[in-house]
Structures are given as structure tokens and as C-alpha cells.
Design a protein around this motif. Structure first.
Motif, short mmCIF file in Angstrom:
data_model
loop_
_atom_site.label_atom_id
_atom_site.label_comp_id
_atom_site.label_asym_id
_atom_site.label_seq_id
_atom_site.Cartn_x
_atom_site.Cartn_y
_atom_site.Cartn_z
N SER A 1 16.68 69.03 -8.65
CA SER A 1 17.80 69.96 -8.76
C SER A 1 18.75 69.81 -7.58
N GLU A 2 18.18 69.66 -6.39
CA GLU A 2 19.01 69.45 -5.20
C GLU A 2 19.77 68.14 -5.32
N LEU A 3 19.10 67.13 -5.90
CA LEU A 3 19.73 65.83 -6.08
C LEU A 3 20.96 65.97 -6.98
N ARG A 4 20.82 66.79 -8.02
CA ARG A 4 21.93 67.00 -8.94
C ARG A 4 23.12 67.60 -8.19
N ALA A 5 22.82 68.40 -7.15
CA ALA A 5 23.88 68.99 -6.32
C ALA A 5 24.23 68.06 -5.15
N ARG A 6 23.79 66.83 -5.25
CA ARG A 6 24.06 65.80 -4.24
C ARG A 6 23.54 66.18 -2.85
N ARG A 7 22.38 66.82 -2.86
CA ARG A 7 21.70 67.09 -1.59
C ARG A 7 20.32 66.44 -1.64
N LEU A 8 19.87 66.00 -0.47
CA LEU A 8 18.53 65.41 -0.37
C LEU A 8 17.65 66.37 0.41
N VAL A 9 16.52 66.76 -0.19
CA VAL A 9 15.63 67.67 0.54
C VAL A 9 14.22 67.11 0.59
N GLY A 10 13.53 67.50 1.64
CA GLY A 10 12.11 67.23 1.77
C GLY A 10 11.38 68.55 1.79
N VAL A 11 10.05 68.47 1.69
CA VAL A 11 9.26 69.70 1.77
C VAL A 11 8.38 69.62 3.02
N ARG A 12 8.22 70.78 3.67
CA ARG A 12 7.44 70.79 4.90
C ARG A 12 5.96 71.01 4.59
N THR A 13 5.10 70.25 5.27
CA THR A 13 3.66 70.45 5.10
C THR A 13 3.20 71.53 6.08
N ALA A 14 1.97 71.99 5.89
CA ALA A 14 1.43 73.01 6.79
C ALA A 14 1.40 72.49 8.23
N GLU A 15 1.27 71.17 8.38
CA GLU A 15 1.24 70.58 9.73
C GLU A 15 2.63 70.32 10.29
N GLY A 16 3.67 70.63 9.48
CA GLY A 16 5.03 70.52 9.99
C GLY A 16 5.75 69.24 9.68
N ARG A 17 5.09 68.31 8.96
CA ARG A 17 5.77 67.06 8.60
C ARG A 17 6.67 67.31 7.39
N VAL A 18 7.72 66.49 7.26
CA VAL A 18 8.65 66.64 6.14
C VAL A 18 8.45 65.47 5.18
N LEU A 19 7.99 65.79 3.97
CA LEU A 19 7.74 64.76 2.96
C LEU A 19 8.98 64.55 2.11
N VAL A 20 9.45 63.32 2.04
CA VAL A 20 10.58 62.96 1.17
C VAL A 20 10.21 61.69 0.42
N PRO A 21 10.23 61.66 -0.91
CA PRO A 21 10.45 62.81 -1.77
C PRO A 21 9.28 63.78 -1.71
N TYR B 1 1.34 68.25 -2.57
CA TYR B 1 0.24 68.33 -1.61
C TYR B 1 0.57 67.42 -0.44
N ASP B 2 -0.11 67.65 0.67
CA ASP B 2 0.06 66.79 1.84
C ASP B 2 -0.86 65.58 1.67
N PRO B 3 -0.29 64.37 1.57
CA PRO B 3 -1.17 63.22 1.33
C PRO B 3 -2.16 62.98 2.47
N ALA B 4 -1.87 63.51 3.65
CA ALA B 4 -2.77 63.29 4.78
C ALA B 4 -3.98 64.22 4.71
N THR B 5 -3.79 65.45 4.22
CA THR B 5 -4.88 66.43 4.27
C THR B 5 -5.32 66.90 2.88
N GLY B 6 -4.46 66.70 1.89
CA GLY B 6 -4.77 67.21 0.55
C GLY B 6 -4.44 68.68 0.38
N GLU B 7 -3.93 69.33 1.46
CA GLU B 7 -3.57 70.76 1.39
C GLU B 7 -2.26 70.93 0.64
#
Lengths: 299, 332
Positions: A31-51, A55-61
């Protein structure tokens, strides 16, 4: 067994394509892409996953609900060149696949980079997205990434109005009749073409107008490899031509001969446009062409 | 943990083109071969590995059962991936203790379509597959991330193809011409079968069973940009879990479809210069997709069945850029 193989063509296809639900995380990114914005999601450990992933691939959380705008520019961390694109690829011409770490992201996005050639690609280069005209919420809303802008082309164009009075008018009126006019300095005994009002050597007035033939000899020349709207083709030759009976050469195009065969001392003759097309302009002479006479020894 | 061994292995003489044989026709000879070798006509459990996208037909593995003699009904399962994972499932099934034998087989005809683009279908449908990223492209990204020397990569291809030419089951491929960079694995049609036996049955069926002393598989995130492509953390984890490092490895058969994958796997499995890598030629010499991983296990086991080696390791991979790795340790 038949001697020819029995072969059938067989296609696997889902007409109209599969309908897939995205879920809230992938859906948010698209949806953000449709609005020409790029977003990532923050993991519990504070890393930003894009795309973003669920879940966090490092922890599975599960990831947090915090979405962070990233990019739009990014840095290429690995790339591979595609010399011959497949039908399904996003670009028709040669391009690169790249892992792109968008600014503010901790992971890399996979996408195509449209670079001029393989030499324009390197790890660490900066790239920016080029968006599709009408984004629909699909990873291909980014048509491709392009190298960061490091140079531009600035067009230059200015218009002028020239008026031929005086000696230039005299010369061009001659050209309109198919005649090349020169002027002879009485004191220096030199003939100048095009016709001019004063002698550049002694400063005296030139009163003596004389018609010169349209044949001459090439004294020097240049092979030009950049296109010019006035030239017949690329490469084209511009040359200094010493008209017979003149003491100063005139610059003109040389054609009807391969560029590499043009030489100093070559005899040439003007190629005029048909009489019906003539105006008071040097365009009356298309160019000079070799006469085929023996070369002249230049002093 | 029950002691389980590989007691027989058979594979087709693989081809680089479609010979016109149907899938049951392709697997029938290898099934018959392992039946003859073990004297077993029926098996406690049967498991196969294949991929419907290779043939472009749903449930294509069901018709392959025609080659088995599946009536009266047999206890049977299937994995939609390399048959090395079918072997893992059969091994787990034998751990239940109520059955003593299992037949495992895998088959693939990659000549039917364009494998490069068929492998695009294994990518996620949101971020990667819509881009049309193909097998050679994502392998190229991994090679770039690793940044290996071209000469080292070329040498791996030359060695694999030379070994393949000496292997009657692999393809007879020339050395690659020029400096092509990324050399793709060959298009290959073929099949393979393995018989597992537990405990006493294994020693009754052969004098030198290839005992499975370790077997483990691990997986990493699917998305290429979420992992360090230059390393294989999952292969390293699987190797540790299987106990690769508990003794010297004489031979390692690695499911490396591209030369750079061999470099990554050697490091992940902590193999030393003493280990002979892919003496069969490996996937660069014959790559019947969905059987290639099982063939690695079979080739590694055969060396123990033949008495040539005492401790070998086999590796199988699935997913893009070595996403999923299975490691088997075999001992005589």
C-alpha cells in the motif's frame, strides 16, 4: 518406434492469475508502495526489515507494528549482470539484478538496476527508484532502480538575426547567381575570398571585385566524428579550400569521397544546388567534391 | 535412536535430453535394481521426492507409483522437493520402530521446460517471483556476494566435468569454453533409488552397510536480502547437528549446482583439503533436479557399500541460493 519424435507443446497457466491475500505486513508495504513510499518494519531488536516480513528472520519473533520510511535511495551490496533478459524480466535491454540496502534499512531489497552497461555497475554504488506511472500496489510499481544522478545534459540554444549589408551582401548576391566573388588589393596584389571591403594586410580599401572559379585545392582538412545538422553524414570532412586564383583559403565541407581518402593537395569543385533552389546563401553550395585531377603540390 | 543404514543405491544413466520415457518408465529400472540388489520385493515404507512444476502436471508423482506395484496398498508418502528429504522422512519413519525397511526414490525431467524460469516459481509471490528473477540471476547475486576468484570457480567446473566424464551415470560434458563467468548446471533427466534398512536387517542384506550416523537439516529465510549470501549458516548448523566434525571426512558429495556454492559449502561444513569433493562430478556434471540431492547421498553411501571409504558426508540443498540444507554422515 516412429523415426520422428512425437512431440506436443503443453502450457501450464492460471488464467487471470492467482488471487493472493497479503496479510497486514506485506499489505502495508505494498500500500505504501502504491503511494510511492518505501517502508520497512521494525523488529523487537530494533532492526528495520525491508521488504517487511511478519517475523524476524534472526529470532523467529513477530515484528513490531512500527513501520519506518526508508530510502528512496539505496546502496548496491551485490549485483549480477543480465546480458540477455528473459521475457519475464522487468527490462527489455541488458540490466543488472542487485541487492539494494535502502537508506535506513538493515536488510537488502532485490530489484533491477537499469545501468548503461556492465561497467557502470559496482558494489557500493548509489541507486534511486524509478516509479511506474500508475502504481497499483505491486513490487513492480518500482519499474527499476537507476544509478544516482551524477551528471546532466544542459541544452543550449540562442537565436540571432543577422543582416548582410556591405561586402557580405555583395558576396552573397554573387553566390545567388552561382558566382564566387573575391576582392583584390591593389597594393598587396592579393586576392581575398569571400569579397571584403578592406585589405587585412595593409588596411587599404579594396575596390577591385573579381569572379573566381568554383574549383580549388584542399590545403588542410579535419575529419569530424560528431554529427552536425549541416553535414551530409558522420564522419564528415571540413576543409580549407584555396580557390583557383585566390590567395586565402575558404572553409567548406568536402563530400562524395570517403573521409579517409581526403588529402592535402586534392583538387575539388563546388557542388551547387539546382538553379531553381538557389537563394542568397552559402547553402547554394552543398559541398566540394573531388574533380579527379592530379593532386597539386602545395608550396 | 535406531541404527539405520543405506543398503542399496541405484541411479539411471542420466541424459541431457528427453529420451521420451515417461516418469514411471524412467524410475522402473532403478526400482528393479535395488529390489534385485537387496532381494526385497516389498518395503515397510515408501517415500519419493519430485516436483510437479518440472512436468507441469499436478500430482505427477502419483502416476510414478505405477512403477512400484502399489497394490495391495502400500504405506507411502511424497515430498515436493529433492528426494534427499524423502530419505529424511523415511529415516524418521523407521525411528518409530515398527518397520525395518524403506524405499526412497526421486526423479526429475528438467528437459521438459525451461528450468531457469521454472525455478522462479519457487520464489515468494509478493516480492521476488513478480520480478521474474530466474535461477541464473539469483545464483549470480550469490556469486557476487561471495566475490570468489574467477579462476577458482573455473577450476571447480573443470574438475567436476572431468570427474563426470569418468562417471558412467553422469553426462559427458566438455570443459566450458572461454571465460564464461557463471556456468549453469546442465539440463538433466534422471532418477535414483535408495533402500534403507534398520538394525539386523541391514547386516543381513549387505556385508558393508552404510550406517547413517548423523542426519540433520536446517533452513534460512527465503528472501535473498535477509541473509548473508556469502555464507550458509543453515548448512553449518546442519553439519554440526549431524556431527560432520566428529571424525575425518574422506569424501564429501555436495549439492553444489554452481561453482561458488561449493566454496560456500566447504566452509560451512568445515571440510579440509584432505576431503575429496564430488568425485562423482556432482551437480555440475549431472543435475536431475529432485534426484540430485538423493544421488549425493547414494554416491557417498556407495563408497562405503563398496568398501572404498569408511566415513563420507553427503549434502543436499533446496530453495534459492542454498536456502535449505540437509547433511548426512555415513560410516562403515
Amino acid at each position: 518406434m516412429p523415426s520422428d519424435p512425437l512431440v506436443a507443446q503443453h502450457v501450464l497457466e492460471f488464467p487471470g492469475g492467482y488471487t493472493r491475500t497479503t496479510g497486514p505486513v506485506v499489505g502495508r508495504f505494498l500500500s505504501e508502495l502504491r503511494a510511492r513510499r518505501l517502508v520497512g518494519v521494525r523488529t523487537a531488536e530494533g532492526r528495520v526489515l525491508v521488504p517487511p516480513l511478519e517475523y524476524d528472520p534472526a529470532t523467529g519473533e513477530p515484528v513490531t507494528g512500527e513501520y519506518v520510511e526508508v530510502g528512496p535511495a539505496g546502496t548496491v551490496t551485490a549485483w549480477t549482470w543480465v546480458a540477455e533478459p528473459l521475457a519475464a524480466h522487468p527490462l527489455d535491454g541488458p540490466f543488472a539484478w542487485a541487492l539494494i540496502e535502502l537508506d535506513g534499512a538493515d536488510t537488502a531489497l532485490v530489484h533491477a538496476v537499469a545501468a548503461e552497461n556492465v561497467k557502470a555497475m559496482e558494489t557500493g554504488m548509489r541507486v534511486w527508484p524509478v516509479w511506474r506511472d500508475r502504481p497499483t500496489g505491486h513490487i513492480t510499481d518500482i519499474e527499476h532502480f537507476a544509478p544516482e544522478v551524477t551528471k546532466i545534459v544542459s541544452p543550449v540554444r540562442a537565436e540571432y538575426r543577422l543582416q548582410a549589408g556591405g561586402s557580405l551582401r555583395v558576396f552573397l548576391e554573387g553566390v545567388a547567381r552561382g558566382v564566387l566573388l573575391g576582392g583584390r588589393c591593389e597594393r598587396c596584389a592579393k586576392v581575398y575570398v569571400p569579397y571584403r571591403a578592406s585589405c587585412p594586410e595593409c588596411g587599404g580599401i579594396i575596390a577591385d571585385t573579381r569572379e573566381l572559379p568554383d574549383t580549388g585545392t584542399i590545403t588542410t582538412f579535419a575529419i569530424n566524428n560528431l554529427p552536425d545538422p549541416r553535414a551530409p553524414e558522420v564522419p564528415f570532412v571540413s576543409a580549407y579550400i584555396l580557390l583557383d586564383g585566390a590567395d586565402i583559403p575558404m572553409i567548406a565541407l568536402v563530400a562524395d569521397v570517403p573521409a579517409h581518402e581526403v588529402r592535402q593537395g586534392m583538387r575539388v569543385k563546388a557542388v551547387w544546388v539546382p538553379e531553381s533552389e538557389r537563394t542568397a546563401s552559402m547553402a547554394n553550395i552543398r559541398w566540394f567534391a573531388p574533380t579527379g585531377e592530379p593532386d597539386v603540390e602545395l608550396s | 535412536m535406531r541404527e539405520v543404514a543405506i543398503v542399496a543405491f541405484a541411479q539411471t544413466r542420466h541424459t541431457g535430453h528427453d529420451t521420451g520415457l515417461s516418469e514411471p518408465e524412467l524410475i522402473l529400472p532403478v526400482i528393479n535394481e535395488v529390489k534385485e540388489r537387496t532381494g526385497l520385493r516389498r518395503f515397510g515404507f515408501t517415500c519419493s521426492g519430485s516436483c510437479d512444476y518440472l512436468a507441469g502436471a499436478p500430482f505427477s508423482f502419483v502416476s510414478a507409483l505405477d512403477a512400484l506395484g502399489a497394490w495391495p496398498p502400500i504405506s507411502e508418502s511424497h515430498v515436493e522437493m529433492d528426494a534427499a528429504w524423502a530419505l529424511y522422512e523415511a529415516w524418521v519413519r523407521l525411528q518409530h520402530g515398527d518397520l525395518d525397511s524403506a524405499l526412497v526414490y526421486g526423479f526429475g525431467k528438467s528437459s521438459l521446460g525451461d528450468l531457469r524460469t521454472i525455478m522462479t516459481l519457487q520464489l515468494d509471490p509478493y516480492y521476488l517471483a513478480p520480478l521474474g528473477l530466474d535461477q541464473l540471476s539469483y545464483a549470480g547475486l550469490q556469486a557476487s556476494a561471495l566475490g570468489a576468484e574467477r579462476e577458482e570457480l573455473a577450476e571447480i567446473v573443470r574438475r567436476s566435468r572431468a570427474d563426470g566424464r569418468a562417471n558412467p551415470y553422469a553426462l559427458d560434458l566438455p570443459d566450458p569454453e572461454g571465460d564464461d563467468g557463471l556456468v549453469a548446471p546442465p539440463v538433466t533427466d534422471g532418477a535414483a533409488a535408495v533402500v534403507l534398512a534398520a538394525g539386523d536387517l541391514a547386516t543381513r542384506l549387505t556385508s558393508s552397510p552404510a550406517w547413517i550416523s548423523g542426519l540433520a537439516h536446517r533452513i534460512e529465510p527465503h528472501y535473498l536480502g535477509m541473509r548473508d549470501l556469502a555464507r550458509s549458516a543453515s548448512a553449518a548448523d546442519a553439519a554440526r547437528a549431524a556431527g560432520v566434525g566428529k571424525g575425518p571426512v574422506e569424501v564429501a558429495e555436495l549439492h553444489a549446482q554452481f561453482a561458488h556454492e561449493e566454496i560456500i559449502l566447504r566452509e560451512a561444513l568445515e571440510l579440509t583439503g584432505d576431503t575429496v569433493i564430488n568425485p562423482s562430478g556432482g551437480p555440475l556434471a549431472a543435475n536431475p533436479v529432485m534426484a540430485t540431492g538423493l544421488i549425493r547421498i547414494g554416491e557417498a553411501a556407495q563408497r562405503i557399500l563398496d568398501g572404498r571409504n569408511h566415513r563420507t558426508v553427503a549434502h543436499a540443498a533446496g530453495g534459492p541460493c542454498l536456502q535449505h540444507n540437509l547433511v548426512t554422515v555415513l560410516e562403515g
